[in-house]
Motif scaffolding. Structure first.
Motif, mmCIF file in Angstrom:
data_model
loop_
_atom_site.group_PDB
_atom_site.id
_atom_site.type_symbol
_atom_site.label_atom_id
_atom_site.label_comp_id
_atom_site.label_asym_id
_atom_site.label_seq_id
_atom_site.Cartn_x
_atom_site.Cartn_y
_atom_site.Cartn_z
ATOM 1 N N PRO A 156 42.870 30.408 31.189
ATOM 2 C CA PRO A 156 42.980 29.945 32.574
ATOM 3 C C PRO A 156 43.948 28.773 32.700
ATOM 4 C CG PRO A 156 40.688 30.370 32.028
ATOM 5 C CD PRO A 156 41.461 30.508 30.744
ATOM 6 N N GLY A 157 44.769 28.826 33.747
ATOM 7 C CA GLY A 157 45.702 27.749 34.011
ATOM 8 C C GLY A 157 47.056 27.893 33.350
ATOM 9 N N GLU A 158 47.254 28.950 32.543
ATOM 10 C CA GLU A 158 48.525 29.127 31.842
ATOM 11 C C GLU A 158 49.439 30.143 32.507
ATOM 12 O OE1 GLU A 158 47.711 29.984 27.747
ATOM 13 O OE2 GLU A 158 46.922 27.983 27.349
ATOM 14 N N GLY A 159 48.984 30.770 33.588
ATOM 15 C CA GLY A 159 49.879 31.593 34.381
ATOM 16 C C GLY A 159 49.846 33.080 34.139
ATOM 17 N N ALA A 160 49.034 33.554 33.199
ATOM 18 C CA ALA A 160 48.969 34.994 32.941
ATOM 19 C C ALA A 160 47.513 35.414 32.741
ATOM 20 C CB ALA A 160 49.806 35.369 31.725
ATOM 21 N N GLU A 161 46.679 34.999 33.671
ATOM 22 C CA GLU A 161 45.242 35.222 33.532
ATOM 23 C C GLU A 161 44.822 36.653 33.835
ATOM 24 O OE1 GLU A 161 45.943 30.911 34.752
ATOM 25 O OE2 GLU A 161 46.693 32.883 35.346
ATOM 26 N N THR A 162 45.640 37.384 34.567
ATOM 27 C CA THR A 162 45.365 38.780 34.881
ATOM 28 C C THR A 162 46.588 39.619 34.513
ATOM 29 O OG1 THR A 162 46.275 38.806 37.131
ATOM 30 C CG2 THR A 162 43.996 38.013 36.869
ATOM 31 N N TYR A 163 46.417 40.940 34.489
ATOM 32 C CA TYR A 163 47.554 41.813 34.207
ATOM 33 C C TYR A 163 48.668 41.609 35.224
ATOM 34 C CZ TYR A 163 50.523 45.902 34.326
ATOM 35 O OH TYR A 163 51.623 46.721 34.383
ATOM 36 N N LEU A 164 48.325 41.532 36.509
ATOM 37 C CA LEU A 164 49.342 41.361 37.538
ATOM 38 C C LEU A 164 50.071 40.033 37.368
ATOM 39 C CD1 LEU A 164 47.313 42.709 40.607
ATOM 40 C CD2 LEU A 164 49.016 43.946 39.250
ATOM 41 N N ASP A 165 49.317 38.964 37.060
ATOM 42 C CA ASP A 165 49.942 37.662 36.814
ATOM 43 C C ASP A 165 50.880 37.726 35.609
ATOM 44 O OD1 ASP A 165 48.528 36.493 38.891
ATOM 45 O OD2 ASP A 165 46.917 35.770 37.598
ATOM 46 N N LEU A 166 50.435 38.376 34.534
ATOM 47 C CA LEU A 166 51.239 38.494 33.320
ATOM 48 C C LEU A 166 52.578 39.161 33.617
ATOM 49 C CD1 LEU A 166 50.104 39.640 29.807
ATOM 50 C CD2 LEU A 166 51.848 40.960 30.990
ATOM 51 N N MET A 167 52.565 40.249 34.349
ATOM 52 C CA MET A 167 53.792 40.987 34.618
ATOM 53 C C MET A 167 54.726 40.201 35.527
ATOM 54 S SD MET A 167 53.716 43.652 32.775
ATOM 55 C CE MET A 167 55.036 44.641 33.464
ATOM 56 N N ARG A 168 54.183 39.493 36.481
ATOM 57 C CA ARG A 168 55.038 38.681 37.357
ATOM 58 C C ARG A 168 55.647 37.506 36.584
ATOM 59 N NH1 ARG A 168 54.768 39.967 42.713
ATOM 60 N NH2 ARG A 168 53.126 41.439 43.313
ATOM 61 N N SER A 169 54.852 36.869 35.755
ATOM 62 C CA SER A 169 55.351 35.768 34.936
ATOM 63 C C SER A 169 56.464 36.237 34.006
ATOM 64 C CB SER A 169 54.200 35.168 34.121
ATOM 65 O OG SER A 169 54.669 34.195 33.204
ATOM 66 N N ASN A 170 56.263 37.369 33.344
ATOM 67 C CA ASN A 170 57.271 37.892 32.425
ATOM 68 C C ASN A 170 58.547 38.304 33.155
ATOM 69 O OD1 ASN A 170 55.576 37.489 30.279
ATOM 70 N ND2 ASN A 170 54.980 39.620 30.064
ATOM 71 N N THR A 171 58.394 38.903 34.320
ATOM 72 C CA THR A 171 59.573 39.321 35.085
ATOM 73 C C THR A 171 60.433 38.127 35.448
ATOM 74 O OG1 THR A 171 58.416 41.254 35.964
ATOM 75 C CG2 THR A 171 60.348 40.485 37.198
ATOM 76 N N ARG A 172 59.783 37.071 35.937
ATOM 77 C CA ARG A 172 60.541 35.867 36.290
ATOM 78 C C ARG A 172 61.247 35.287 35.068
ATOM 79 N NH1 ARG A 172 55.489 34.723 39.037
ATOM 80 N NH2 ARG A 172 55.688 35.149 41.273
ATOM 81 N N ALA A 173 60.548 35.254 33.935
ATOM 82 C CA ALA A 173 61.127 34.686 32.716
ATOM 83 C C ALA A 173 62.288 35.526 32.201
ATOM 84 C CB ALA A 173 60.050 34.551 31.638
ATOM 85 N N ILE A 174 62.165 36.844 32.272
ATOM 86 C CA ILE A 174 63.245 37.724 31.795
ATOM 87 C C ILE A 174 64.479 37.566 32.679
ATOM 88 C CG2 ILE A 174 63.938 40.148 31.574
ATOM 89 C CD1 ILE A 174 61.037 40.734 30.688
ATOM 90 N N VAL A 175 64.284 37.572 33.985
ATOM 91 C CA VAL A 175 65.421 37.423 34.906
ATOM 92 C C VAL A 175 66.109 36.078 34.691
ATOM 93 C CG1 VAL A 175 66.086 37.211 37.321
ATOM 94 C CG2 VAL A 175 64.515 39.020 36.623
#
Length: 305
Positions: free
Chosen positions: A282-301
């Motif tokens: 909790p609090g690290e930005g990828a607590e759910t599958y949807l959060d994980l994918m959005r976080s990774n997308t932003r980081a990759i771009v």
């Protein structure tokens, strides 16, 4: 002789009756859903809602290739109404427990086998099925449907209509995620859509959104493998040739090898952390599958732009 035959037949019938009764009682006693990985656990919890208890074996920030379980957790698997696991070789440290549970009669769902898996296309595991399907939201949509069907089929006492409603609501969110990722990646020109990762984990994302996988620090689909000096030298050359600006690594794993590789290229190459194989705390930005994918997308771009 006839008497012995009759007694033998009666004893055989009694044994069969007891065995059948025992299996029936065991089936009746099964309860809840057990899920191996936390990514599938999050998806399953969204589908099950308040209709069934969901137990997730893998903790946040854990490597799915190497995590293990306790004897108590293993016993919990064998008493579950449904065991959901990724499969395709992902949960290397738990597979024997999954197989034991299936052998004892626990209903199991190997999700990876249900989503039209892709093969690895390079390095040591070329041709073998890639288990990292969750990087493609469309395959997660298929997984959602399969999990919902099996919950309705195998978990006693659930309201089928509620499970279908939960599934439909989650499918809508996954569809929105897919559309958003498509728009985000559209900002990258074709020559910037090149991925180098710590191991082969983004094959499905590459296939879905038009990326090229240049290579991986660990030239394998599992973190339990290790690269040779020649592997790193060869990948450094490929990075130089393709002009790759970033190496993407698992945020919750050591990045020493990636840092060495970045230096080996002689270029300005960033090492960018992603939450690729596990949900975060909790609090690290990828607590759910949807959060994980959005976080990774932003980081990759950001890393490739």
């Amino acid at each position: 002789m006839r008497r012995r035959t009759v007694i033998g037949a009666l004893l055989g019938a009694l044994a069969l009756t007891l065995a059948t009764t025992g299996c029936s009682t065991a089936d009746d006693d099964r309860a809840g859903i057990v899920v191996t990985t936390n990514i599938l656990g999050d998806i399953t919890q969204r589908i099950a809602g308040d209709q069934a208890e969901v137990t997730v074996l893998m903790g946040a920030g854990t490597d799915p290739h190497s995590f293990g379980i306790s004897a108590r957790q293993a016993a919990g698997i064998e008493s579950a109404a449904l065991l959901v696991y990724n499969g395709l070789g992902l949960e290397e440290g738990v597979l024997r427990h999954v197989e034991a549970a299936a052998g004892s009669g626990t209903p199991t769902l190997e999700v990876g086998a249900e989503i039209d898996p892709l093969p690895y296309t390079s390095d040591a595991m070329a041709g073998e099925p890639d288990p990292h399907f969750w990087t493609d939201p469309q395959r997660v949509a298929t997984a959602t449907e399969r999990i919902a069907d099996r919950i309705i089929e195998d978990v006693p006492g659930v309201d089928a209509d509620r499970i279908r409603e939960n599934s439909a609501a989650y499918l809508a969110e996954v569809g929105e995620l897919d559309a958003w990722m498509t728009d985000e990646f559209a900002s990258l020109p074709a020559e910037r859509r090149a991925l180098v990762t710590n191991h082969h984990v983004f094959g499905y994302l590459a296939d879905r959104y038009g990326f090229t996988v240049i290579g991986a620090v660990i030239p394998s689909g599992t973190t339990l493998a290790s690269p040779s000096a020649s592997d790193l030298e060869s990948l450094a050359g490929a990075i130089r040739e393709a002009g790759v600006p970033a190496i993407f690594v698992e945020a919750q794993q050591p990045d020493r090898l990636a840092q060495v590789l970045a230096e080996e290229t002689g270029l300005q190459v960033d090492v960018v952390p992603l939450f690729s194989e596990s949900l975060s705390a909790p609090g690290e930005g990828a607590e759910t599958y949807l959060d994980l994918m959005r976080s990774n997308t932003r980081a990759i771009v950001a890393g490739l732009r």
